[in-house]
Design a protein around this motif. Structure first.
Motif, short mmCIF file in Angstrom:
data_model
loop_
_atom_site.label_atom_id
_atom_site.label_comp_id
_atom_site.label_asym_id
_atom_site.label_seq_id
_atom_site.Cartn_x
_atom_site.Cartn_y
_atom_site.Cartn_z
N VAL A 123 0.86 -1.18 0.00
CA VAL A 123 0.00 0.00 0.00
C VAL A 123 0.90 1.23 0.00
O VAL A 123 1.92 1.28 0.70
N ASP A 181 0.51 5.30 0.41
CA ASP A 181 -0.34 6.46 0.71
C ASP A 181 0.38 7.73 0.27
O ASP A 181 1.51 7.99 0.68
N GLU A 197 0.26 11.84 0.03
CA GLU A 197 -0.31 13.14 0.41
C GLU A 197 -0.02 14.10 -0.74
O GLU A 197 1.15 14.31 -1.07
N ASP A 235 10.12 6.34 7.36
CA ASP A 235 9.75 5.33 6.37
C ASP A 235 10.64 5.49 5.13
O ASP A 235 10.31 6.24 4.21
N GLN A 274 11.30 3.63 2.55
CA GLN A 274 10.74 3.26 1.26
C GLN A 274 9.82 4.37 0.74
O GLN A 274 9.83 4.71 -0.43
N LYS A 310 10.08 7.51 1.52
CA LYS A 310 10.96 8.64 1.18
C LYS A 310 11.55 8.46 -0.22
O LYS A 310 11.61 9.41 -1.01
N ALA A 311 11.97 7.25 -0.54
CA ALA A 311 12.55 6.97 -1.86
C ALA A 311 11.51 7.19 -2.96
O ALA A 311 11.79 7.76 -4.01
N ILE A 312 10.28 6.74 -2.69
CA ILE A 312 9.22 6.93 -3.70
C ILE A 312 8.91 8.41 -3.87
O ILE A 312 8.71 8.89 -4.98
N VAL A 324 3.12 15.82 -5.03
CA VAL A 324 3.28 14.85 -3.93
C VAL A 324 4.09 15.47 -2.79
O VAL A 324 5.19 15.96 -3.00
N GLN A 325 3.52 15.44 -1.60
CA GLN A 325 4.19 16.06 -0.46
C GLN A 325 4.76 15.03 0.51
O GLN A 325 5.75 15.28 1.17
N ASP A 326 4.09 13.90 0.61
CA ASP A 326 4.57 12.88 1.54
C ASP A 326 4.10 11.52 1.04
O ASP A 326 3.03 11.40 0.43
N VAL A 327 4.91 10.51 1.28
CA VAL A 327 4.57 9.15 0.86
C VAL A 327 4.86 8.20 2.02
O VAL A 327 5.91 8.29 2.65
N ARG A 328 3.92 7.33 2.29
CA ARG A 328 4.11 6.29 3.32
C ARG A 328 3.78 4.95 2.67
O ARG A 328 2.80 4.81 1.96
N VAL A 329 4.61 3.97 2.97
CA VAL A 329 4.45 2.65 2.36
C VAL A 329 4.04 1.65 3.43
O VAL A 329 4.51 1.72 4.57
#
Lengths: 80, 80, 80, 80
Positions: free
Chosen positions: C41, C43, C45, D15, D17, D19-21, D33-38
């Motif tokens: 998954v 997510d 922002e 996180d 992964q 951060k890399a995305i 895109v401001q922030d990504v969490r996997v």
């Protein structure tokens, strides 16, 4: 004894996670990076004391449960 | 030159994926398995030709981007 | 606005991580479990304020970078 | 009945992964895109027919086996 399984997508299979890391590393000026492939590592602590047998058993574990032979390759290493 | 990063949860951190694999292997009669830890492997193809420098750069990549130093440890290996 | 990508192996593709979890759950007496599939998954922002546009952009991200269309399917959900 | 577990690192946990995305998406001009969490998604096909019970059981599975409560949060959704 500790045995390590390294499971990677086969060479021809597109690896989106590796691609994302490659882009991100370039973005951070690690320009020497040409290709990135991502995989899973599974470290197994086993009671087995023979390296040969431990490798053979880990190979069975990969084939029966831990790897998808259609899209993934695996390697077995004895760590200790 | 190919460099491999192995990223694992630190020893004290609970690893639910490893725990699930441990149960599953017991279920399949691989009873010699005592503990399982799961991690990520990242293989980097780099233009660098010195092993020392390639390892030092991969260490920087892990610290800046690829590993979470609070909960993860990493190792660097030169493959070729 | 928060957008969620769910990336799973396609239905026909063997999923060893799901299989291991299935075994482990049976081992713990969760016998109602018949099949398990594991995915990623992601997510996101985003500054985008239109749901339609945010979904369309996340779809592009999946197609260009985040999913492997040959072996994986993805879904996009707007969370907030 | 199909139940979905979504397992993410807790908000404060770094996180890598994600951060890399995030970097990779910026590199490809997805600048919104401001922030990504996997995270991981685990889809469970269960024989249970009550949504309430299926959710309660999936919660137990997460707590006992599938999530690390110290560093991860999880959500349960009934899909069908």
């Amino acid at each position: 004894m500790k045995v390590r399984l390294i499971i990677m997508l086969k060479q021809g299979v597109l690896d989106p996670q590796g691609k994302a890391i490659n882009h991100a590393l370039h973005n951070l000026s690690f320009e020497e990076v040409q290709d990135v492939r991502v995989g899973r590592v599974i470290d197994l602590e086993v009671t087995e004391t023979s390296s040969e047998k431990a490798k053979a058993r880990a190979t069975e574990m990969a084939q029966q449960l831990l790897a998808n032979g259609v899209i993934e390759d695996f390697q077995v290493e004895v760590l200790t």
